[in-house]
Structure formats: structure tokens, C-alpha cells
Design a protein around this motif. Structure first.
Motif, PDB file in Angstrom:
ATOM      1  N   THR A  92      -6.474  12.126  48.263  1.00 26.14           N
ATOM      2  CA  THR A  92      -5.816  12.827  49.370  1.00 26.14           C
ATOM      3  C   THR A  92      -4.411  12.294  49.606  1.00 26.14           C
ATOM      4  OG1 THR A  92      -7.930  13.291  50.454  1.00 26.14           O
ATOM      5  CG2 THR A  92      -5.952  13.346  51.832  1.00 26.14           C
ATOM      6  N   ARG A  93      -4.259  10.976  49.632  1.00 28.96           N
ATOM      7  CA  ARG A  93      -2.935  10.393  49.873  1.00 28.96           C
ATOM      8  C   ARG A  93      -1.974  10.717  48.722  1.00 28.96           C
ATOM      9  NH1 ARG A  93      -4.765  10.872  53.899  1.00 28.96           N
ATOM     10  NH2 ARG A  93      -5.609   9.318  55.326  1.00 28.96           N
ATOM     11  N   SER A  94      -2.476  10.713  47.506  1.00 30.35           N
ATOM     12  CA  SER A  94      -1.629  11.059  46.360  1.00 30.35           C
ATOM     13  C   SER A  94      -1.173  12.512  46.453  1.00 30.35           C
ATOM     14  CB  SER A  94      -2.392  10.830  45.052  1.00 30.35           C
ATOM     15  OG  SER A  94      -2.796   9.482  44.921  1.00 30.35           O
ATOM     16  N   THR A  95      -2.091  13.393  46.858  1.00 26.21           N
ATOM     17  CA  THR A  95      -1.750  14.807  47.016  1.00 26.21           C
ATOM     18  C   THR A  95      -0.722  14.999  48.120  1.00 26.21           C
ATOM     19  OG1 THR A  95      -3.940  15.481  46.237  1.00 26.21           O
ATOM     20  CG2 THR A  95      -2.688  17.099  47.517  1.00 26.21           C
ATOM     21  N   GLU A  96      -0.859  14.252  49.209  1.00 27.52           N
ATOM     22  CA  GLU A  96       0.108  14.352  50.304  1.00 27.52           C
ATOM     23  C   GLU A  96       1.511  14.002  49.826  1.00 27.52           C
ATOM     24  OE1 GLU A  96      -1.459  11.836  53.325  1.00 27.52           O
ATOM     25  OE2 GLU A  96      -2.917  13.305  54.032  1.00 27.52           O
ATOM     26  N   LEU A  97       1.620  12.958  49.017  1.00 29.58           N
ATOM     27  CA  LEU A  97       2.937  12.581  48.499  1.00 29.58           C
ATOM     28  C   LEU A  97       3.526  13.702  47.645  1.00 29.58           C
ATOM     29  CD1 LEU A  97       2.441   8.831  47.500  1.00 29.58           C
ATOM     30  CD2 LEU A  97       3.781   9.724  49.407  1.00 29.58           C
ATOM     31  N   ARG A  98       2.698  14.326  46.820  1.00 31.25           N
ATOM     32  CA  ARG A  98       3.193  15.418  45.974  1.00 31.25           C
ATOM     33  C   ARG A  98       3.646  16.607  46.818  1.00 31.25           C
ATOM     34  NH1 ARG A  98      -1.376  14.078  42.895  1.00 31.25           N
ATOM     35  NH2 ARG A  98      -2.482  15.943  43.616  1.00 31.25           N
ATOM     36  N   LYS A  99       2.913  16.910  47.869  1.00 30.66           N
ATOM     37  CA  LYS A  99       3.286  18.042  48.726  1.00 30.66           C
ATOM     38  C   LYS A  99       4.594  17.762  49.465  1.00 30.66           C
ATOM     39  CE  LYS A  99      -1.279  20.121  49.423  1.00 30.66           C
ATOM     40  NZ  LYS A  99      -0.917  21.456  48.922  1.00 30.66           N
ATOM     41  N   ILE A 100       4.767  16.535  49.921  1.00 32.86           N
ATOM     42  CA  ILE A 100       6.016  16.175  50.605  1.00 32.86           C
ATOM     43  C   ILE A 100       7.188  16.258  49.633  1.00 32.86           C
ATOM     44  CG2 ILE A 100       7.248  14.258  51.695  1.00 32.86           C
ATOM     45  CD1 ILE A 100       4.435  13.442  52.840  1.00 32.86           C
TER      46      ILE A 100
END
Length: 339
Positions: A92-100
Motif C-alpha cells: 500500500t505504501r509503495s503504491t501511494e508513492l507511485r500515485k503521488i
């Protein structure tokens, strides 16, 4: 390290590319007492984020790095003090970074920046990009830091009401897990705890053998009050415990996981359990919610919360949504007739 050319240390392992093999080796060395204990996935998350942020354009990397350190990493460390970071949290945290990073790239493409962002642009972005809660959280942080204008973040659309899962389907799944030996025994037991006792897979995988007592009647502690297991589930659990007693552990000591995983001193992963259950149309989240809905119509929400180890507010919300007559349990109990 084996040849003695490099020290056996976390720093040596950190110099290697992230991979399941390196993660397994780190767990092995920690469980053997060769390396000091750390939260392995938290360490890997920080390493992954550092490399990802370094790959971004300089201005994007600066603001993303600041957000990661003071928001995502800080919260992950707080969580790690109570419970180790899970693969789900890591993902989840890795995905958040990609979305940002994707949002910042969108700003560049449209001739915008955080400092020039206006409401019309925010509305346009969210209208054409779905599942962007991470960007909304990032923008709220940026507003508090004075990095962007005080824009309004569109609220999430409420999820449509889920259709009820009929009882006959739930109990058919119970029968399937009791009888189907093609499914690994540990996953069958966890699936049964989901179906019968409305448990989350994430809680089931963290159960300890000490949570189970077997004195003629087998009980399991899911909440404050141990629950008696139905005889078919108790028989499967006894078989499971017998199998565990014959396994040769990687190393002595360590946690007494009821459902140990392949990695030394670690419990089975949530993902592997779900992988065994989903092909049989056992979707844990959906079934858990349906089971709570049923239980709060049978007994008071406070009793459900106590027995199952769920938050009382969760049980009360389910009772309100299902118009449970037990919602007024104190008044019913005080009434001579119960009417």
C-alpha cells in the motif's frame, strides 16, 4: 559473508538489491540470533522508497521524500512498534508513492505546479483519475505545509450497499472447507474462522498455539472470552496441531505461531491464505462482514465484540445497519417481558 570477506550485518544485506531471497536470508540470520532483530519489511520499505524517490525529477523527489519521511514512514514506524509491517502495508505504501509521483508528473504535463494549483485543476484531476485517495491525503498534507493553495479535495463516493450473503451459501462454504482436503489444512482452518466466527485473515494468521486450549472441549481465544469450537473444526485443528508437532523447526525457540509460515519465525502470510481461498469463491472481507451482520441480529453487539475480538463500534454499526432488535439490548433486558 560466507567467505568472511564481508561482515555479517544488516548493512551488508542492505547493499544487495531487494529480493525475496535477501529477505529470507535476513529473517534466517535474525532468527538464529546472528543479526539483531529489526522489522524486515519496514527496513525494505525505507530502502525501496529511497531508491524510488531518487529516480524522480529533483523537485518531485524533494517533496515526495519529505512527505514519505514525515508522514508515511513515521506512521509505519509507529505501527511497527506494536505490530510488524505486513506485506499488505508495504504494498500500500509503495503504491501511494507511485500515485503521488504520477500526480506530480500530471502537474508538469499540464503546465502546473503545487504552488500554482487551483480548484479547477484539482477537480479536473480527480474527475479523470480514480482510486486517488493517496493523492488527496498528500494534498491535504501539502496544504498544511503551505506548499499549495487551500483547495478542497473531493470526497470519496460512498460504496454501494453490498448485497447480503445468504446463510445457506455461508454454511455450504463451511461444509466445503471441512471436507475439501485439496485445500491446505491451515488455510481451511483460517477460512473456517472467517466463515463461522467473522474473523479477519490478518488476525487469524497471528494466532498463537497458546490461544488454543484442549481439555476435552477445544476452545480458542479470539476475543476476551474463549469460544468453544464446533466438533468438526476442533477435529481439524487437533490434526493441524499434531502435524505441527512433527515438523522440524528451522531453529528452536521463536513465536509459537498457530499457522507458521515458510520464513523462519514468521507466521503464514495473509496473501498465501487468500490465494488458497479465493479460487473457491471465499472472499474473506465480504464474508466476514456478512457474518457480523448475522451475529448482531442474534446476540447483542457488545457480546459479539467481546467474543470475536472486534471493536465495539464496528459491532454497533453492523447492528444499526441491519436494524437489529438487540440494538436496544439494555432496555430489553430491563423489560419483564422482553418486548
Amino acid at each position: 559473508m560466507a567467505a568472511g570477506d564481508l561482515p555479517i550485518s544488516h548493512s551488508t544485506l542492505d547493499a544487495l538489491p531487494l529480493s525475496p531471497r535477501v529477505r529470507y536470508l535476513r529473517h534466517m540470520l535474525i532468527s538464529a540470533g546472528t543479526l539483531p532483530a529489526i522489522d524486515v519489511l519496514l527496513n525494505d520499505l525505507e530502502k525501496h522508497a529511497t531508491a524510488f524517490i531518487a529516480s524522480l525529477p529533483r523537485e518531485h523527489g524533494a517533496v515526495t521524500g519529505q512527505y514519505f519521511r514525515w508522514q508515511l514512514l513515521r506512521k509505519a514506524r509507529q505501527r511497527s512498534a506494536v505490530r510488524a509491517v505486513t506485506p499488505g502495508v508495504y504494498s500500500t505504501r509503495s503504491t501511494e508513492l507511485r500515485k503521488i509521483a504520477g500526480f506530480l508528473s500530471w502537474l508538469d504535463t499540464n503546465g502546473l505546479s503545487l504552488s500554482s494549483l487551483d480548484q479547477a485543476s484539482v477537480d479536473r484531476f480527480f474527475a479523470h483519475h480514480h482510486s486517488q485517495a493517496a493523492v488527496g491525503t498528500f494534498l491535504n498534507w501539502a496544504i498544511r505545509q503551505g506548499l499549495t493553495n487551500p483547495v478542497q479535495i473531493p470526497g470519496r463516493k460512498p460504496a454501494p450497499p453490498r448485497p447480503p450473503v445468504p446463510d445457506d451459501i455461508l454454511w455450504a462454504k463451511v461444509d466445503q472447507l471441512v471436507d475439501d482436503e485439496s485445500i491446505p489444512l491451515g488455510s481451511r482452518l483460517i477460512g473456517l474462522l472467517v466463515l463461522v466466527f467473522a474473523q479477519r485473515i490478518s488476525d487469524c494468521v497471528r494466532l498463537r498455539r497458546s490461544d488454543v486450549t484442549d481439555d476435552e472441549t477445544m476452545r480458542i481465544a479470539l476475543g476476551r472470552t474463549p469460544l468453544t469450537l464446533p466438533s468438526p473444526i476442533a477435529a481439524l485443528l487437533r490434526h493441524h496441531l499434531e502435524e505441527l508437532s512433527t515438523r522440524r523447526p528451522y531453529l528452536d525457540g521463536g513465536p509459537d505461531w498457530l499457522f507458521p509460515g515458510a520464513t523462519p519465525h514468521c507466521h503464514v502470510s495473509e496473501a498465501s491464505v487468500a490465494l488458497h481461498l479465493v479460487p473457491h469463491k471465499i472472499h474473506a472481507r465480504e464474508i466476514q462482514q456478512a457474518r457480523i451482520d448475522h451475529l448482531v441480529q442474534t446476540v447483542p453487539a457488545s457480546v459479539v465484540a467481546d467474543m470475536l475480538g472486534i471493536n465495539i463500534n464496528t459491532a454497533v454499526r453492523h447492528a444499526a445497519r441491519t436494524n437489529s432488535r438487540w440494538g436496544n439490548y439494555p432496555e430489553l433486558r430491563a423489560s419483564p417481558t422482553g418486548e
